[in-house]
Design a protein around this motif. Structure first.
Motif, PDB file in Angstrom:
ATOM      1  N   PHE A   1       0.836  -1.201   0.000  1.00  0.00           N
ATOM      2  CA  PHE A   1       0.000   0.000   0.000  1.00  0.00           C
ATOM      3  C   PHE A   1       0.877   1.260   0.000  1.00  0.00           C
ATOM      4  CE2 PHE A   1      -2.495   3.089   2.651  1.00  0.00           C
ATOM      5  CZ  PHE A   1      -3.533   3.308   1.757  1.00  0.00           C
ATOM      6  N   PHE A   2       1.925   1.242   0.824  1.00  0.00           N
ATOM      7  CA  PHE A   2       2.788   2.423   0.918  1.00  0.00           C
ATOM      8  C   PHE A   2       3.664   2.607  -0.326  1.00  0.00           C
ATOM      9  CE2 PHE A   2       1.934   1.874   5.553  1.00  0.00           C
ATOM     10  CZ  PHE A   2       1.250   3.073   5.701  1.00  0.00           C
ATOM     11  N   ARG A   3       3.913   1.478  -1.032  1.00  0.00           N
ATOM     12  CA  ARG A   3       4.683   1.593  -2.279  1.00  0.00           C
ATOM     13  C   ARG A   3       3.920   2.422  -3.303  1.00  0.00           C
ATOM     14  NH1 ARG A   3       6.500  -3.798  -1.878  1.00  0.00           N
ATOM     15  NH2 ARG A   3       4.730  -4.547  -3.053  1.00  0.00           N
ATOM     16  N   THR A   4       2.586   2.361  -3.196  1.00  0.00           N
ATOM     17  CA  THR A   4       1.753   3.105  -4.152  1.00  0.00           C
ATOM     18  C   THR A   4       1.001   4.195  -3.396  1.00  0.00           C
ATOM     19  OG1 THR A   4       0.051   1.445  -3.817  1.00  0.00           O
ATOM     20  CG2 THR A   4       1.461   1.155  -5.737  1.00  0.00           C
ATOM     21  N   LEU A   5       1.696   4.812  -2.452  1.00  0.00           N
ATOM     22  CA  LEU A   5       1.049   5.788  -1.574  1.00  0.00           C
ATOM     23  C   LEU A   5       0.430   6.950  -2.353  1.00  0.00           C
ATOM     24  CD1 LEU A   5       0.502   6.317   1.414  1.00  0.00           C
ATOM     25  CD2 LEU A   5       2.531   7.745   1.461  1.00  0.00           C
ATOM     26  N   LEU A   6       1.168   7.392  -3.380  1.00  0.00           N
ATOM     27  CA  LEU A   6       0.678   8.521  -4.169  1.00  0.00           C
ATOM     28  C   LEU A   6      -0.691   8.188  -4.764  1.00  0.00           C
ATOM     29  CD1 LEU A   6       1.985  11.282  -4.849  1.00  0.00           C
ATOM     30  CD2 LEU A   6       2.440  10.363  -7.115  1.00  0.00           C
ATOM     31  N   GLN A   7      -0.726   6.965  -5.337  1.00  0.00           N
ATOM     32  CA  GLN A   7      -1.971   6.505  -5.952  1.00  0.00           C
ATOM     33  C   GLN A   7      -3.044   6.325  -4.870  1.00  0.00           C
ATOM     34  OE1 GLN A   7      -1.357   2.794  -8.069  1.00  0.00           O
ATOM     35  NE2 GLN A   7      -3.509   2.302  -7.790  1.00  0.00           N
ATOM     36  N   SER A   8      -2.631   5.766  -3.712  1.00  0.00           N
ATOM     37  CA  SER A   8      -3.578   5.498  -2.627  1.00  0.00           C
ATOM     38  C   SER A   8      -4.125   6.791  -2.038  1.00  0.00           C
ATOM     39  CB  SER A   8      -2.904   4.713  -1.506  1.00  0.00           C
ATOM     40  OG  SER A   8      -2.109   3.698  -1.997  1.00  0.00           O
ATOM     41  N   PHE A   9      -3.289   7.822  -2.029  1.00  0.00           N
ATOM     42  CA  PHE A   9      -3.661   9.071  -1.369  1.00  0.00           C
ATOM     43  C   PHE A   9      -4.284  10.079  -2.350  1.00  0.00           C
ATOM     44  CE2 PHE A   9      -2.587  13.303   0.287  1.00  0.00           C
ATOM     45  CZ  PHE A   9      -3.157  13.222   1.553  1.00  0.00           C
ATOM     46  N   VAL A  10      -3.592  10.258  -3.479  1.00  0.00           N
ATOM     47  CA  VAL A  10      -4.035  11.288  -4.433  1.00  0.00           C
ATOM     48  C   VAL A  10      -5.356  10.908  -5.103  1.00  0.00           C
ATOM     49  CG1 VAL A  10      -3.422  12.474  -6.582  1.00  0.00           C
ATOM     50  CG2 VAL A  10      -1.702  12.101  -4.822  1.00  0.00           C
ATOM     51  N   SER A  11      -5.492   9.626  -5.447  1.00  0.00           N
ATOM     52  CA  SER A  11      -6.688   9.183  -6.170  1.00  0.00           C
ATOM     53  C   SER A  11      -7.988   9.500  -5.407  1.00  0.00           C
ATOM     54  CB  SER A  11      -6.538   7.700  -6.482  1.00  0.00           C
ATOM     55  OG  SER A  11      -7.743   7.166  -6.858  1.00  0.00           O
ATOM     56  N   PRO A  12      -8.120   9.144  -4.118  1.00  0.00           N
ATOM     57  CA  PRO A  12      -9.371   9.496  -3.428  1.00  0.00           C
ATOM     58  C   PRO A  12      -9.565  11.003  -3.260  1.00  0.00           C
ATOM     59  CG  PRO A  12      -7.850   8.423  -1.896  1.00  0.00           C
ATOM     60  CD  PRO A  12      -7.271   8.294  -3.259  1.00  0.00           C
ATOM     61  N   VAL A  13      -8.428  11.743  -3.096  1.00  0.00           N
ATOM     62  CA  VAL A  13      -8.546  13.195  -2.932  1.00  0.00           C
ATOM     63  C   VAL A  13      -9.121  13.810  -4.214  1.00  0.00           C
ATOM     64  CG1 VAL A  13      -7.239  15.353  -2.673  1.00  0.00           C
ATOM     65  CG2 VAL A  13      -6.720  13.403  -1.207  1.00  0.00           C
ATOM     66  N   ILE A  14      -8.572  13.392  -5.373  1.00  0.00           N
ATOM     67  CA  ILE A  14      -9.037  13.949  -6.654  1.00  0.00           C
ATOM     68  C   ILE A  14     -10.490  13.547  -6.917  1.00  0.00           C
ATOM     69  CG2 ILE A  14      -8.721  13.827  -9.170  1.00  0.00           C
ATOM     70  CD1 ILE A  14      -5.718  13.792  -8.669  1.00  0.00           C
ATOM     71  N   SER A  15     -10.792  12.231  -6.716  1.00  0.00           N
ATOM     72  CA  SER A  15     -12.169  11.805  -7.030  1.00  0.00           C
ATOM     73  C   SER A  15     -13.178  12.483  -6.097  1.00  0.00           C
ATOM     74  CB  SER A  15     -12.300  10.283  -7.012  1.00  0.00           C
ATOM     75  OG  SER A  15     -11.952   9.785  -5.767  1.00  0.00           O
ATOM     76  N   THR A  16     -12.806  12.665  -4.831  1.00  0.00           N
ATOM     77  CA  THR A  16     -13.724  13.347  -3.900  1.00  0.00           C
ATOM     78  C   THR A  16     -13.942  14.794  -4.341  1.00  0.00           C
ATOM     79  OG1 THR A  16     -12.773  12.028  -2.143  1.00  0.00           O
ATOM     80  CG2 THR A  16     -14.134  13.853  -1.450  1.00  0.00           C
ATOM     81  N   SER A  17     -12.844  15.444  -4.732  1.00  0.00           N
ATOM     82  CA  SER A  17     -12.961  16.832  -5.183  1.00  0.00           C
ATOM     83  C   SER A  17     -13.873  16.923  -6.401  1.00  0.00           C
ATOM     84  CB  SER A  17     -11.582  17.399  -5.529  1.00  0.00           C
ATOM     85  OG  SER A  17     -10.721  17.216  -4.437  1.00  0.00           O
ATOM     86  N   LEU A  18     -13.706  15.933  -7.333  1.00  0.00           N
ATOM     87  CA  LEU A  18     -14.541  15.927  -8.536  1.00  0.00           C
ATOM     88  C   LEU A  18     -16.023  15.749  -8.188  1.00  0.00           C
ATOM     89  CD1 LEU A  18     -12.405  13.848 -11.056  1.00  0.00           C
ATOM     90  CD2 LEU A  18     -13.069  16.251 -11.262  1.00  0.00           C
ATOM     91  N   TYR A  19     -16.270  14.835  -7.239  1.00  0.00           N
ATOM     92  CA  TYR A  19     -17.662  14.613  -6.823  1.00  0.00           C
ATOM     93  C   TYR A  19     -18.264  15.908  -6.276  1.00  0.00           C
ATOM     94  CZ  TYR A  19     -18.054   9.555  -7.385  1.00  0.00           C
ATOM     95  OH  TYR A  19     -18.150   8.298  -7.893  1.00  0.00           O
ATOM     96  N   PHE A  20     -17.449  16.650  -5.525  1.00  0.00           N
ATOM     97  CA  PHE A  20     -17.960  17.898  -4.952  1.00  0.00           C
ATOM     98  C   PHE A  20     -18.218  18.937  -6.032  1.00  0.00           C
ATOM     99  CE2 PHE A  20     -16.724  16.369  -0.743  1.00  0.00           C
ATOM    100  CZ  PHE A  20     -17.880  16.716  -0.076  1.00  0.00           C
ATOM    101  N   VAL A  21     -17.337  18.931  -7.028  1.00  0.00           N
ATOM    102  CA  VAL A  21     -17.528  19.891  -8.129  1.00  0.00           C
ATOM    103  C   VAL A  21     -18.816  19.540  -8.882  1.00  0.00           C
ATOM    104  CG1 VAL A  21     -16.583  20.695 -10.339  1.00  0.00           C
ATOM    105  CG2 VAL A  21     -15.086  20.433  -8.344  1.00  0.00           C
ATOM    106  N   VAL A  22     -18.941  18.224  -9.230  1.00  0.00           N
ATOM    107  CA  VAL A  22     -20.082  17.799 -10.048  1.00  0.00           C
ATOM    108  C   VAL A  22     -21.377  17.788  -9.234  1.00  0.00           C
ATOM    109  CG1 VAL A  22     -21.044  15.915 -11.437  1.00  0.00           C
ATOM    110  CG2 VAL A  22     -18.613  16.475 -11.591  1.00  0.00           C
ATOM    111  N   PHE A  23     -21.365  17.008  -8.145  1.00  0.00           N
ATOM    112  CA  PHE A  23     -22.610  16.854  -7.368  1.00  0.00           C
ATOM    113  C   PHE A  23     -22.873  18.054  -6.468  1.00  0.00           C
ATOM    114  CE2 PHE A  23     -21.772  12.434  -8.394  1.00  0.00           C
ATOM    115  CZ  PHE A  23     -23.032  11.993  -8.772  1.00  0.00           C
ATOM    116  N   GLY A  24     -21.835  18.478  -5.791  1.00  0.00           N
ATOM    117  CA  GLY A  24     -22.011  19.537  -4.807  1.00  0.00           C
ATOM    118  C   GLY A  24     -22.315  20.880  -5.444  1.00  0.00           C
ATOM    119  N   THR A  25     -21.497  21.281  -6.423  1.00  0.00           N
ATOM    120  CA  THR A  25     -21.656  22.624  -6.992  1.00  0.00           C
ATOM    121  C   THR A  25     -22.703  22.641  -8.114  1.00  0.00           C
ATOM    122  OG1 THR A  25     -19.308  22.850  -6.528  1.00  0.00           O
ATOM    123  CG2 THR A  25     -20.322  24.624  -7.785  1.00  0.00           C
TER     124      THR A  25
END
Lengths: 307, 210
Positions: free
Chosen positions: B17-41
């Motif tokens: 998991f830590f070997r792919t930390l960037l993917q593990s961390f950045v991916s949910p941050v980006i997708s959550t932000s997108l959901y907020f842009v699309v659904f929230g805004t």
């Protein structure tokens, strides 16, 4: 005795009977080579003893521990080097070795890791990812993984399959060192020369049956045929009538007679052959004998049993 | 109990998991932000309130659960399927460990990863909306139990699957649609009565700790 296998049977879901009632005893500190063609049941036997597949019936004891009832105590004593190179490609050498030690309930031991990796010429590769290693190095990593929990019984399933001659020799040296340390080793191979070079005893397995287990030297004596090569002073155009028995052959260049005889027979026929040669006025240049190899013994035995 | 082996499996899996930390961390941050842009805004601006709270805040539990459930299932299945696929499973089977200890190691690691992602999404969501957690202990307990349950489901899938396609089958074709249809981004009470009744057959309805 370190390993005792009693009437072990393994039938797969497809109905294929991989092991047909194998019984085997292996003493502490010895090297047993299991020889057999592909599909003979060598890997099935090892997998069943190690707990990878469940036996259909029969029992296995390792140092007195039943592999089913006392699986923890039994498995702690066993190390396994599998036939196929199976490693996590992105993992580092040292990490994968420490993982193996952990699985056996032992804490990381840096000194031991260094000792084993150095012995297997892998110490400078300890921080390399497994995908960066050559085939021979990966095979050595598998050996290191099997040794890191200090097993007393080591299974090597075709350890030198598809490795070069130099590496094969270095593997044999590793095996010899382990034997010195008192580790009992069972190796499967279809390289007869491997069994001949390093084993104390040889077991021959075919179609799920253990055909025999013998001391290597006595096996070679028991089944050994010898070849008598007689070099002649003068070329013979054809084999004289008095030698027209099936065991005597003349080479194409007419300068060598070969005579195949069985060392188990009381009368080998050598005296008669030599006296016939003398009576026919054939002069000899040299005489030498060759012992038949384990490979020839193996082929003959498997053929014999099939008949 | 072979705690050392459980620890070895757990940390070996966490290292992946830590070997792919960037993917593990950045991916949910980006997708959550997108959901907020699309659904929230975009959509949220037309929906003022759902069940008395702003639409942006309403979708946060749904977003967390969507990721936690799919990630826990995927991680749980991949953890045990990968050794099966590459053949290193022989090590587990020949080691002095019980099946329970193997499950503990793999499911523990899969659940931890899912929990981490859930908390990352929660933290990201806090940037976009004004969050208020009324029952933090109950929320954490529910989140942990969800992580464990879906990691266990994933573990079963990993043992059952014979190829990568089968491995993705349940997270993509079962878990994700059920989460979407279970009221993650809307309230089931907003549906016509017949669909409200049908929704009750979806057992993921009501699992979004609202």
């Amino acid at each position: 005795m370190l390993l005792e296998v009693n009437e072990l049977r393994k039938t797969y879901a497809t109905g294929f009977e991989a092991l047909k009632g194998i019984s085997l005893k292996v003493n502490k500190g010895e090297i047993l080579a299991l020889l057999g063609p592909n599909g003979a049941g060598k890997t099935s036997l090892i997998s069943t003893i190690c707990g990878i597949t469940n036996p259909s019936s029969g029992s296995v004891f390792i140092d007195g521990y039943d592999i089913s009832k006392n699986f923890r105590d039994a498995r702690k004593l066993v190390g396994l080097v599998p036939q196929d190179i199976t490693l996590e490609p992105f993992e580092k050498v040292a990490n994968t070795i420490n993982f193996s030690r952990g699985l056996f309930g032992k804490k990381k031991d840096d000194a031991l890791t260094e000792k084993i990796l150095t012995k297997l010429a892998l110490w400078d590769k300890r921080d390399s990812r497994l995908m960066e290693l050559s085939g021979g190095m990966k095979r050595r990593v598998l050996i290191a993984k099997a040794l890191i929990h200090e097993p007393r019984l080591l299974f090597l399933d075709e350890p030198t399959a598809s490795v070069d001659v130099e590496l094969r020799q270095s593997m044999w040296n590793v095996v010899a060192d382990l034997k010195k340390d008192g580790v009992t080793i069972i190796l499967t191979t279809h390289y007869i020369e491997e069994a001949e070079a390093i084993a104390d005893r040889v077991g021959i397995i075919n179609k799920g049956e253990l055909l025999l287990v013998e001391e290597k030297t006595s096996l070679m004596q028991k089944f050994g045929q010898k070849i008598l090569n007689i070099e002649l002073q003068k070329r013979l155009n054809q084999l004289p009538k008095e030698f027209s028995q099936e065991n005597v052959k003349l080479s194409d260049d007419g300068l060598t007679l070969t005579y195949i005889y069985d060392t188990k027979q009381k009368k080998t026929g050598i005296t008669k052959l030599l006296s016939n040669l003398s009576n026919s006025g054939i002069n000899l240049r040299d005489i030498q004998t060759d012992q038949s190899s384990l490979e020839e013994i193996f082929v003959n035995l498997v053929k014999e049993k099939a008949e | 109990m072979n705690f050392q082996a459980v620890k070895a499996i757990y940390f070996f899996e966490m290292a992946r998991f830590f070997r792919t930390l960037l993917q593990s961390f950045v991916s949910p941050v980006i997708s959550t932000s997108l959901y907020f842009v699309v659904f929230g805004t975009a959509i949220g601006s037309r929906i003022q309130e759902v069940e008395g709270i702003s639409y942006g805040a309403f979708i946060v539990p749904g977003l967390i659960m969507l990721s936690v459930m799919t990630q826990a299932t995927s991680n749980g299945s991949f953890g045990i399927y990968f050794p099966k696929f590459i053949g290193t499973i022989y090590e587990l089977l020949s080691a002095p460990i019980s099946y329970f200890e193997i499950i503990l190691g793999y499911v523990g690691a899969a659940a931890t990863k899912a929990l981490f992602i859930g908390l990352v999404i929660l933290a990201t969501a806090a940037i976009f909306v004004d969050l208020k957690i009324l029952h933090p202990v109950a929320m954490i307990l529910f989140l942990v139990l969800t992580c464990i349950s879906f990691s266990l489901l994933g573990f079963i899938l990993g043992i059952w699957a014979r190829n990568f396609e089968q491995l993705q089958l349940v997270p993509l074709l079962v878990v994700t649609p059920l989460v979407f249809l279970g009221g993650s981004f809307y309230s089931v009470s907003m549906l016509p009565p017949i669909w409200q009744t049908i929704s009750l057959f979806n057992k993921l309805v009501g699992t979004f700790f609202r």
